[in-house]
Motif scaffolding. Structure first.
Motif, PDB file in Angstrom:
ATOM      1  N   GLN A  23       0.824  -1.208   0.000  1.00 46.69           N
ATOM      2  CA  GLN A  23       0.000   0.000   0.000  1.00 46.69           C
ATOM      3  C   GLN A  23       0.859   1.259   0.000  1.00 46.69           C
ATOM      4  OE1 GLN A  23      -2.291  -0.850   3.520  1.00 46.69           O
ATOM      5  NE2 GLN A  23      -4.080  -1.561   2.354  1.00 46.69           N
ATOM      6  N   THR A  24       1.938   1.213   0.772  1.00 43.97           N
ATOM      7  CA  THR A  24       2.832   2.379   0.844  1.00 43.97           C
ATOM      8  C   THR A  24       3.522   2.627  -0.493  1.00 43.97           C
ATOM      9  OG1 THR A  24       3.223   2.007   3.205  1.00 43.97           O
ATOM     10  CG2 THR A  24       4.823   3.364   2.032  1.00 43.97           C
ATOM     11  N   SER A  25       4.023   1.556  -1.107  1.00 44.98           N
ATOM     12  CA  SER A  25       4.749   1.716  -2.369  1.00 44.98           C
ATOM     13  C   SER A  25       3.825   2.166  -3.492  1.00 44.98           C
ATOM     14  CB  SER A  25       5.453   0.413  -2.751  1.00 44.98           C
ATOM     15  OG  SER A  25       4.501  -0.619  -2.987  1.00 44.98           O
ATOM     16  N   LEU A  26       2.617   1.607  -3.554  1.00 43.57           N
ATOM     17  CA  LEU A  26       1.686   2.003  -4.605  1.00 43.57           C
ATOM     18  C   LEU A  26       1.087   3.383  -4.338  1.00 43.57           C
ATOM     19  CD1 LEU A  26      -0.223  -1.344  -5.264  1.00 43.57           C
ATOM     20  CD2 LEU A  26       1.629  -0.337  -6.598  1.00 43.57           C
ATOM     21  N   GLY A  27       0.917   3.707  -3.050  1.00 41.30           N
ATOM     22  CA  GLY A  27       0.343   4.996  -2.700  1.00 41.30           C
ATOM     23  C   GLY A  27       1.215   6.157  -3.122  1.00 41.30           C
TER      24      GLY A  27
END
Length: 291
Positions: free
Chosen positions: A268-272
């Protein structure tokens, strides 16, 4: 050191199990383990299916969710993914966990969410009045096997070890200190943890499988010199399920793998970081005007 007391996890709802049921001891061991861990009740969620043992969430002051039969594990996984900071425990019986809900066990293990799954294994369907369960021994006579069971029992310990569970233990309410200790250790393990509890049914169970017999016949794995880092040794001991009552930690992964919820957060962090702005997304739905 935790300053929590076991009584802080006991709700005002009085257990209604049959007098002498092993589940009384199990819930007391859970109170002790939670007090030792030290997380307050509002940071804990208890999920269960259907059955005598599945009443446990109502007997605690933690958040509780009594789900449908066999579906405790998928509900617990959803809770953990929605709020990874919660301490999530799952309670059920051998029928709930290895018959109706048996298909969920390998997937919960392979995902490796940080859950503690406590199964009260009494080798019978107690709530529905004494039918064969998946762990009933071959030859057992019940209301659904008047001439004796023709089936070999499921081996819960060997199942979860073969599926790759990182923590596998067994206890009995005949040894309250030992049971509380393995539940506490399971809760502290960073990943999927399984505790099989030999909790005899005094109403429909076998006469010889009572707590007094457990106390006299149980063999502590620490006394046998078992190394809990030895998975193959754990599987060899697990093959004696039904013949010997081994208590303690069968297996504890010395190098726990990452949990599923941690991997989800990382994704989620990387895609966000690369996600388009909300305004740009909304622009895609605005009506287009011709030049």
């Amino acid at each position: 050191m935790s300053t929590m007391m076991a009584t802080q996890f006991r709700s005002d709802l009085k257990p209604i199990w049959c007098p002498g049921c092993g589940d009384f001891g199990v819930v007391q061991a859970i109170y002790r383990a939670l007090a030792a861990v030290g997380r307050p009740p509002h940071e804990i969620a208890f999920v269960s299916g259907i059955g005598c043992s599945s009443r446990i969430p109502g007997y605690t002051t933690a958040y509780g969710f009594n789900t449908v039969h066999g579906r405790a594990l998928p509900i617990a996984q959803g809770i953990k993914l929605a709020n990874p900071d919660l301490l999530v425990l799952v309670a059920g019986g051998d029928g709930d966990g290895f018959s109706i809900g048996g298909g969920h066990v390998p997937h919960a293990i392979r995902r490796n969410l940080d859950l503690t799954y406590i199964v009260m294994d009494n080798q019978i369907y107690g709530l529905t009045k004494g039918q064969l369960s998946p762990t009933s021994p071959r030859g057992l006579k019940t209301v659904t096997s008047a001439y004796g069971s023709l089936e070999d029992p499921v081996n819960p310990l060997l199942y979860v070890l073969a599926y790759g569970a990182g923590f596998v233990a067994q206890g009995t309410p005949a040894d309250m200190a030992g049971l509380a200790a393995v539940i506490e250790e399971a809760i502290r393990f960073p990943g999927f943890a399984f505790v099989n509890v030999q909790s005899p049914c005094v109403t429909f169970g076998q006469a010889e499988a009572q707590l007094r017999a457990h106390k006299a016949g149980m063999q502590k794995l620490t006394d046998l010199g078992h190394d809990p880092a030895d998975r193959l040794g754990a599987m060899a001991l697990a093959q004696r399920y039904g013949e010997a009552l081994h208590t303690g930690v069968f297996y504890r992964d010395p190098s726990p793998r990452p949990t599923y919820e941690a991997a989800v957060r990382e994704r989620q962090t990387s895609l966000g970081a690369e996600a388009p702005s909300r305004a740009r997304i909304l622009e895609a739905f605005l009506p287009r005007t011709s030049a």
